[in-house]
Scaffold this motif. Structure first.
Motif, PDB file in Angstrom:
ATOM      1  N   ALA A  14       1.598 -83.890  21.709  1.00 54.00           N
ATOM      2  CA  ALA A  14       0.434 -84.777  21.624  1.00 54.00           C
ATOM      3  C   ALA A  14       0.494 -85.684  20.394  1.00 54.00           C
ATOM      4  O   ALA A  14      -0.071 -86.775  20.398  1.00 54.00           O
ATOM      5  CB  ALA A  14      -0.852 -83.960  21.610  1.00 54.00           C
ATOM      6  N   HIS A  15       1.214 -85.270  19.352  1.00 55.78           N
ATOM      7  CA  HIS A  15       1.286 -86.076  18.127  1.00 55.78           C
ATOM      8  C   HIS A  15       2.062 -87.388  18.322  1.00 55.78           C
ATOM      9  O   HIS A  15       2.030 -88.246  17.458  1.00 55.78           O
ATOM     10  CB  HIS A  15       1.895 -85.263  16.977  1.00 55.78           C
ATOM     11  N   TYR A  16       2.731 -87.549  19.460  1.00 53.70           N
ATOM     12  CA  TYR A  16       3.414 -88.810  19.765  1.00 53.70           C
ATOM     13  C   TYR A  16       2.475 -89.813  20.438  1.00 53.70           C
ATOM     14  O   TYR A  16       2.874 -90.925  20.755  1.00 53.70           O
ATOM     15  CB  TYR A  16       4.630 -88.566  20.655  1.00 53.70           C
ATOM     16  N   PHE A  17       1.241 -89.396  20.685  1.00 54.21           N
ATOM     17  CA  PHE A  17       0.263 -90.236  21.364  1.00 54.21           C
ATOM     18  C   PHE A  17      -1.030 -90.286  20.554  1.00 54.21           C
ATOM     19  O   PHE A  17      -1.374 -89.347  19.855  1.00 54.21           O
ATOM     20  CB  PHE A  17      -0.039 -89.689  22.769  1.00 54.21           C
ATOM     21  N   GLU A  18      -1.737 -91.395  20.678  1.00 58.99           N
ATOM     22  CA  GLU A  18      -3.033 -91.558  20.033  1.00 58.99           C
ATOM     23  C   GLU A  18      -4.092 -91.605  21.126  1.00 58.99           C
ATOM     24  O   GLU A  18      -3.991 -92.401  22.069  1.00 58.99           O
ATOM     25  CB  GLU A  18      -3.040 -92.862  19.231  1.00 58.99           C
ATOM     26  N   PHE A  19      -5.078 -90.747  21.016  1.00 53.05           N
ATOM     27  CA  PHE A  19      -6.159 -90.708  21.995  1.00 53.05           C
ATOM     28  C   PHE A  19      -6.941 -92.019  21.942  1.00 53.05           C
ATOM     29  O   PHE A  19      -7.293 -92.500  20.862  1.00 53.05           O
ATOM     30  CB  PHE A  19      -7.093 -89.526  21.703  1.00 53.05           C
ATOM     31  N   VAL A  20      -7.193 -92.626  23.113  1.00 50.42           N
ATOM     32  CA  VAL A  20      -7.933 -93.884  23.181  1.00 50.42           C
ATOM     33  C   VAL A  20      -9.326 -93.639  23.754  1.00 50.42           C
ATOM     34  O   VAL A  20     -10.321 -93.960  23.131  1.00 50.42           O
ATOM     35  CB  VAL A  20      -7.176 -94.946  24.008  1.00 50.42           C
ATOM     36  N   ARG A  21      -9.383 -93.074  24.964  1.00 51.91           N
ATOM     37  CA  ARG A  21     -10.681 -92.834  25.596  1.00 51.91           C
ATOM     38  C   ARG A  21     -10.543 -91.857  26.747  1.00 51.91           C
ATOM     39  O   ARG A  21      -9.450 -91.594  27.238  1.00 51.91           O
ATOM     40  CB  ARG A  21     -11.294 -94.137  26.092  1.00 51.91           C
ATOM     41  N   ARG A  25     -12.428 -87.937  34.699  1.00 53.37           N
ATOM     42  CA  ARG A  25     -11.397 -86.896  34.619  1.00 53.37           C
ATOM     43  C   ARG A  25     -10.053 -87.453  34.149  1.00 53.37           C
ATOM     44  O   ARG A  25      -9.026 -86.811  34.301  1.00 53.37           O
ATOM     45  CB  ARG A  25     -11.217 -86.222  35.979  1.00 53.37           C
ATOM     46  N   ASN A  26     -10.054 -88.651  33.585  1.00 55.15           N
ATOM     47  CA  ASN A  26      -8.825 -89.273  33.103  1.00 55.15           C
ATOM     48  C   ASN A  26      -8.883 -89.514  31.604  1.00 55.15           C
ATOM     49  O   ASN A  26      -9.925 -89.855  31.063  1.00 55.15           O
ATOM     50  CB  ASN A  26      -8.559 -90.599  33.817  1.00 55.15           C
ATOM     51  N   VAL A  27      -7.739 -89.357  30.964  1.00 51.94           N
ATOM     52  CA  VAL A  27      -7.599 -89.590  29.536  1.00 51.94           C
ATOM     53  C   VAL A  27      -6.626 -90.742  29.352  1.00 51.94           C
ATOM     54  O   VAL A  27      -5.577 -90.782  30.004  1.00 51.94           O
ATOM     55  CB  VAL A  27      -7.046 -88.330  28.831  1.00 51.94           C
ATOM     56  N   THR A  28      -6.956 -91.686  28.492  1.00 56.02           N
ATOM     57  CA  THR A  28      -6.050 -92.786  28.165  1.00 56.02           C
ATOM     58  C   THR A  28      -5.562 -92.584  26.742  1.00 56.02           C
ATOM     59  O   THR A  28      -6.350 -92.282  25.842  1.00 56.02           O
ATOM     60  CB  THR A  28      -6.763 -94.144  28.287  1.00 56.02           C
ATOM     61  N   VAL A  29      -4.247 -92.716  26.553  1.00 52.52           N
ATOM     62  CA  VAL A  29      -3.631 -92.548  25.239  1.00 52.52           C
ATOM     63  C   VAL A  29      -2.678 -93.702  24.975  1.00 52.52           C
ATOM     64  O   VAL A  29      -2.266 -94.398  25.895  1.00 52.52           O
ATOM     65  CB  VAL A  29      -2.866 -91.199  25.147  1.00 52.52           C
ATOM     66  N   ARG A  30      -2.320 -93.890  23.716  1.00 53.18           N
ATOM     67  CA  ARG A  30      -1.373 -94.928  23.305  1.00 53.18           C
ATOM     68  C   ARG A  30      -0.124 -94.220  22.783  1.00 53.18           C
ATOM     69  O   ARG A  30      -0.218 -93.333  21.940  1.00 53.18           O
ATOM     70  CB  ARG A  30      -1.986 -95.795  22.216  1.00 53.18           C
ATOM     71  N   CYS A  31       1.037 -94.626  23.268  1.00 54.65           N
ATOM     72  CA  CYS A  31       2.299 -94.044  22.809  1.00 54.65           C
ATOM     73  C   CYS A  31       2.634 -94.608  21.431  1.00 54.65           C
ATOM     74  O   CYS A  31       2.731 -95.825  21.257  1.00 54.65           O
ATOM     75  CB  CYS A  31       3.422 -94.345  23.789  1.00 54.65           C
ATOM     76  N   LYS A  32       2.838 -93.722  20.470  1.00 50.54           N
ATOM     77  CA  LYS A  32       3.164 -94.142  19.104  1.00 50.54           C
ATOM     78  C   LYS A  32       4.638 -94.535  18.962  1.00 50.54           C
ATOM     79  O   LYS A  32       5.019 -95.181  17.987  1.00 50.54           O
ATOM     80  CB  LYS A  32       2.856 -93.009  18.120  1.00 50.54           C
ATOM     81  N   GLN A  37       1.453-102.014  22.326  1.00 51.97           N
ATOM     82  CA  GLN A  37       0.295-101.171  22.648  1.00 51.97           C
ATOM     83  C   GLN A  37       0.473-100.540  24.034  1.00 51.97           C
ATOM     84  O   GLN A  37      -0.274-100.849  24.953  1.00 51.97           O
ATOM     85  CB  GLN A  37      -0.975-102.016  22.615  1.00 51.97           C
ATOM     86  N   LYS A  38       1.433 -99.673  24.205  1.00 54.22           N
ATOM     87  CA  LYS A  38       1.691 -99.041  25.499  1.00 54.22           C
ATOM     88  C   LYS A  38       0.632 -97.980  25.777  1.00 54.22           C
ATOM     89  O   LYS A  38       0.573 -96.946  25.119  1.00 54.22           O
ATOM     90  CB  LYS A  38       3.086 -98.405  25.505  1.00 54.22           C
ATOM     91  N   LEU A  39      -0.258 -98.267  26.764  1.00 54.42           N
ATOM     92  CA  LEU A  39      -1.300 -97.328  27.148  1.00 54.42           C
ATOM     93  C   LEU A  39      -0.849 -96.543  28.363  1.00 54.42           C
ATOM     94  O   LEU A  39      -0.263 -97.100  29.302  1.00 54.42           O
ATOM     95  CB  LEU A  39      -2.603 -98.066  27.462  1.00 54.42           C
ATOM     96  N   LEU A  40      -1.127 -95.256  28.348  1.00 50.53           N
ATOM     97  CA  LEU A  40      -0.780 -94.369  29.453  1.00 50.53           C
ATOM     98  C   LEU A  40      -2.018 -93.581  29.836  1.00 50.53           C
ATOM     99  O   LEU A  40      -2.869 -93.292  28.995  1.00 50.53           O
ATOM    100  CB  LEU A  40       0.333 -93.409  29.042  1.00 50.53           C
ATOM    101  N   SER A  41      -2.087 -93.212  31.096  1.00 49.60           N
ATOM    102  CA  SER A  41      -3.228 -92.457  31.587  1.00 49.60           C
ATOM    103  C   SER A  41      -2.752 -91.147  32.185  1.00 49.60           C
ATOM    104  O   SER A  41      -1.675 -91.071  32.777  1.00 49.60           O
ATOM    105  CB  SER A  41      -3.959 -93.278  32.653  1.00 49.60           C
ATOM    106  N   THR A  42      -3.558 -90.115  32.012  1.00 48.25           N
ATOM    107  CA  THR A  42      -3.251 -88.819  32.607  1.00 48.25           C
ATOM    108  C   THR A  42      -4.562 -88.122  32.921  1.00 48.25           C
ATOM    109  O   THR A  42      -5.603 -88.459  32.349  1.00 48.25           O
ATOM    110  CB  THR A  42      -2.369 -87.965  31.665  1.00 48.25           C
TER     111      THR A  42
END
Length: 132
Positions: A14-21, A25-32, A37-42
């Protein structure tokens, strides 16, 4: 971070990603690791999309697993588990008599009906195994 994004928060990478919102039931994060600004959803209950991203996009980066509770790096120093299927190794060509014996042994051991080995899918497995 969102309180119920438990799977992401407890993940060793998880430390390779920054929590965005979090939305429903979905989480959006930014890959460090990605430029820009690569946003990913899971989904909140899995990290499979993020795991695939690390494996495909950052395959050459040596990833360090960290214990999310302590942030110490002494847990594991390995990349996330690989998604590639393992190749089956066979000993070499098999004679028809040997293959017949192996198939018969399989049927008896697992107590399957004979029609199991007559199916097209089983025949193709035997054919592939025989000629590798």
């Amino acid at each position: 971070m969102a309180e119920s994004a438990i799977t992401f928060e407890g993940w060793r990478y998880a430390h390779y990603f920054e929590f965005v919102r979090r939305i429903d039931r979905n989480v959006t994060v930014r890959c460090k690791l990605c430029p820009g600004q690569k946003l990913l959803s899971t989904a909140v209950n899995t990290t499979s999309n993020l795991n695939k991203h690390l494996q495909r996009t950052h395959a050459k980066v040596k990833l360090i697993a960290k214990d999310p509770r302590t942030q110490s790096e002494d847990v594991v120093s390995a990349p996330p588990p690989t998604l590639k299927r393992h190749k089956l190794e066979f000993g070499g060509p098999v004679t028809k008599a040997e293959m017949d014996r192996l198939v018969a042994s399989f049927i008896v051991e697992v107590m399957l009906p004979i029609c199991t080995v007559e199916s097209p899918s089983h025949r193709s497995e035997i054919y592939c195994a025989k000629y590798r």
